[in-house]
Design an enzyme around this catalytic site. Structure first.
Site, PDB file in Angstrom:
ATOM      1  N   LYS A 172      -0.287   3.522 -10.135  1.00 31.48           N
ATOM      2  CA  LYS A 172      -0.968   2.444  -9.792  1.00 31.48           C
ATOM      3  C   LYS A 172      -1.372   2.695  -8.269  1.00 31.48           C
ATOM      4  O   LYS A 172      -0.363   2.564  -7.539  1.00 31.48           O
ATOM      5  CB  LYS A 172      -0.397   1.095  -9.947  1.00 31.48           C
ATOM      6  CG  LYS A 172      -1.263  -0.262  -9.711  1.00 31.48           C
ATOM      7  CD  LYS A 172      -0.330  -1.444  -9.536  1.00 31.48           C
ATOM      8  CE  LYS A 172      -0.371  -1.753  -8.170  1.00 31.48           C
ATOM      9  NZ  LYS A 172      -1.644  -2.015  -7.548  1.00 31.48           N
ATOM     10  N   GLU A 247       9.161   4.182   0.315  1.00 29.07           N
ATOM     11  CA  GLU A 247       8.677   4.645   1.814  1.00 29.07           C
ATOM     12  C   GLU A 247       7.850   3.431   2.074  1.00 29.07           C
ATOM     13  O   GLU A 247       7.030   3.073   1.547  1.00 29.07           O
ATOM     14  CB  GLU A 247       7.672   5.764   1.461  1.00 29.07           C
ATOM     15  CG  GLU A 247       8.217   7.115   0.886  1.00 29.07           C
ATOM     16  CD  GLU A 247       9.182   7.737   1.961  1.00 29.07           C
ATOM     17  OE1 GLU A 247       9.170   7.430   3.101  1.00 29.07           O
ATOM     18  OE2 GLU A 247       9.989   8.443   1.276  1.00 29.07           O
ATOM     19  N   CYS A 281       1.155   4.451   8.474  1.00 28.34           N
ATOM     20  CA  CYS A 281       2.535   3.972   8.755  1.00 28.34           C
ATOM     21  C   CYS A 281       3.249   4.754  10.034  1.00 28.34           C
ATOM     22  O   CYS A 281       4.267   4.224  10.307  1.00 28.34           O
ATOM     23  CB  CYS A 281       3.374   4.350   7.578  1.00 28.34           C
ATOM     24  SG  CYS A 281       3.215   5.677   6.993  1.00 28.34           S
ATOM     25  N   GLU A 383       5.869  -5.485  12.086  1.00 28.16           N
ATOM     26  CA  GLU A 383       4.695  -4.397  11.763  1.00 28.16           C
ATOM     27  C   GLU A 383       3.412  -5.245  11.727  1.00 28.16           C
ATOM     28  O   GLU A 383       3.166  -6.383  10.968  1.00 28.16           O
ATOM     29  CB  GLU A 383       4.993  -3.777  10.407  1.00 28.16           C
ATOM     30  CG  GLU A 383       4.070  -2.935  10.208  1.00 28.16           C
ATOM     31  CD  GLU A 383       4.297  -1.982   8.726  1.00 28.16           C
ATOM     32  OE1 GLU A 383       4.256  -2.717   7.970  1.00 28.16           O
ATOM     33  OE2 GLU A 383       4.108  -0.731   8.845  1.00 28.16           O
TER      34      GLU A 383
END
Ligand code: NAD
Length: 479
Positions: A172, A247, A281, A383
């Site tokens: 997906k 991750e 990231c 973040e």
């Protein structure tokens, strides 16, 4: 245009016949629709994968490798088309997709196509009594779920090792950037990948993603995305004893010592801060600078960043493209506001950009540098995942280390120094899974890739990825 699911080798509408709008973030316009699939489509994909699995696993490494190499070649042949599609979906400059995303998607396939040919397993002799050998087999079905920031790049980073090691995949892509995954399914059909080996189901995370994660017949889940989503996936998958590779997010430190090669550091720091609109990231969003270099760095960095052009991703002169969605743009802008409330000073950037012409309604933010914040404030702990960095001075190695390690994340870090002893010392003490010394985003696909703390569980890359998608069995033979 309608994107379709790819299940059992066929292009299918979602069983619900519901569709979601897909936006071009550079223009703010809907330009395609994607299936709003659900658990029923995932169920079909599982059945197709189960049917395909025995033959795919039995095909052997060399034949599977040939299929993967054909996919790699087809990606390469379509480099320009795929780069344009990636840019339209994600907002990144086309030139960047051409040199980064699409070549890397190709390399993911060719890397694992060849890696699988070099795989071996170990034997252990128990004195003169017995010999043990490790027998490896594919897990069966693998679920691969990926985010929007490097769409085809990260999607294929999971799919390629899963397929190479003999699994069938239910994948997906992010619902925000589904287009190149759809184009990958067209490539698979064209090169004759056996039906059901790779199945791509489009749709929302809480519907399609969670149906994959909770499906009893998918024993391994490889996920890249936010830490909060990773925690939800772990909550569902752990009691089912699934293999999990997570991750997740990051808040990466970039530590600059006064003895660094200044020009090289400055050039790379501009990239590590703002490449892909800061939506990588691995971007270094907290920049710590040794106090004696701080003013010189600040002046030069601000000057370089001010000169970066923001705008139409199709214009090769622009360094910074559009933020991936309106919602994400608003999140990033809200963090800039928060930084100011927390006492930060915006040195450059800080606001939305409204380019002239076709991108007037797109989602653009100026690359932003903020100073004057404590390393413990929310802006420096959470973040942001956009074109926003903070700069902070430090006085000693100990202080730099404490600030660098202070977040709940531990994905990557960069160190700038010409002093190798210092670099080793720092690298060993930093709580990050990936550390670059005097460089950034220099990737060797054989190396373990992943984060510590809340940045993830497990490692991708090289044989670690092949291991993840493999079940190991010890067979002990009495001599
Ligand atoms: P996200 O977590 O919102 O979504 C990632 C994927 O998970 C999407 O496909 C989404 O549809 C799906 N999803 C959402 N809810 C789900 C659920 N309940 N069950 C299963 N799947 C679900 O992340 P995002 O906003 O797409 O991506 C940005 C995040 O990804 C950032 O935090 C970034 O740091 C992280 N990221 C990490 C890495 C890495 O290698 N560590 C690489 C790229 C991005």
């Amino acid at each position: 245009m309608k994107i379709r699911n790819y299940i059992g080798g066929e292009f299918l509408d979602p069983l619900s016949h519901q569709w979601l709008d897909n936006y071009n973030p550079a223009t703010g316009e809907v330009y395609s629709q994607i299936p709003d699939s659900d658990g029923l489509d995932v169920e079909m994909a599982v059945l197709a994968a189960q049917k395909a699995f025995p033959a795919w696993a039995a095909l052997g490494e060399e034949k599977r490798s040939e299929f993967l190499m054909r996919i790699a070649k087809a990606i390469d042949d379509r480099l320009d088309t795929l780069a344009l599609a990636e840019s339209m979906d994600n907002g990144k400059p086309v030139w960047l997709a051409k040199v980064m995303d699409i070549p890397r998607a190709r390399d993911n396939f060719s890397f694992f196509a060849t890696a699988i040919l070099h795989e071996s397993s170990s034997t252990h002799k128990t004195g003169t009594e017995a010999i043990n050998y490790t027998y490896k087999s594919p897990i069966g079905l693998a679920g691969c779920i990926s985010p929007w920031n490097l769409p085809l790049y990260l999607f294929t980073w999971k799919i390629a090792p899963a397929l190479a090691s003999g699994n069938c995949v239910i994948a997906k892509p992010s619902e925000i950037t589904p287009m190149t995954a759809f184009m990958l399914s067209e490539i698979c059909a064209e090169i004759g990948l056996p039906a059901g080996v790779l199945n791509i189901v489009h749709g929302l995370g809480p519907k399609v993603g969670s149906a994959i994660v909770s499906h009893k017949d998918i024993p391994a889940i490889s996920f890249t995305g936010g830490t909060k989503t990773g925690a939800e996936i772990a909550r569902v998958a752990a009691p089912m004893f699934k293999k999990l590779s997570l991750e997740l997010g990051g808040k990466n430190p970039n530590i600059i010592f006064a003895d660094c090669d200044f020009d090289k550091m400055l050039r790379t720091t501009v990239s590590s801060s703002f490449t892909n609109q800061g939506e990588i990231c691995l971007c270094g969003s907290r920049i710590f600078v040794e106090r004696s270099l701080y003013d010189k760095f600040k002046t030069a960095f601000v000057e370089k960043v001010k000169a970066m052009k923001v705008g139409d991703p199709m214009d090769d002169g622009n360094k910074v493209g559009a933020i991936v969605s309106r919602q994400h743009m608003e999140k990033v802008l809200s963090y800039i506001k928060l930084a100011q409330e927390e006492g930060g000073t915006v040195l450059t950037g800080g606001t939305q950009v409204h380019p002239e012409g076709r991108c007037a309604n797109g989602y653009f933010i100026e690359p932003t540098i903020i100073e004057g914040l404590s390393y413990t404030c929310r802006t420096n702990q959470e973040e942001i995942f956009g074109p926003v960095v903070t700069i902070m001075p430090f006085d000693s190695d100990e202080e730099a280390l404490e600030m660098a390690n202070s977040t709940p994340y531990g994905l990557s870090a960069t160190i700038w120094t010409e002093n190798l002893t210092r670099a080793h010392h720092f690298a060993h003490q930093l709580q990050s899974g990936i550390i670059w010394v005097n460089c950034w985003l220099l990737r060797d696909l054989r190396t373990p890739f992943g984060g510590m703390k809340q940045s993830g569980v497990g490692r991708e890359g090289g044989f670690e990825a092949l291991d993840f998608f493999t079940e190991k069995k010890n067979i002990c033979i009495k001599l």
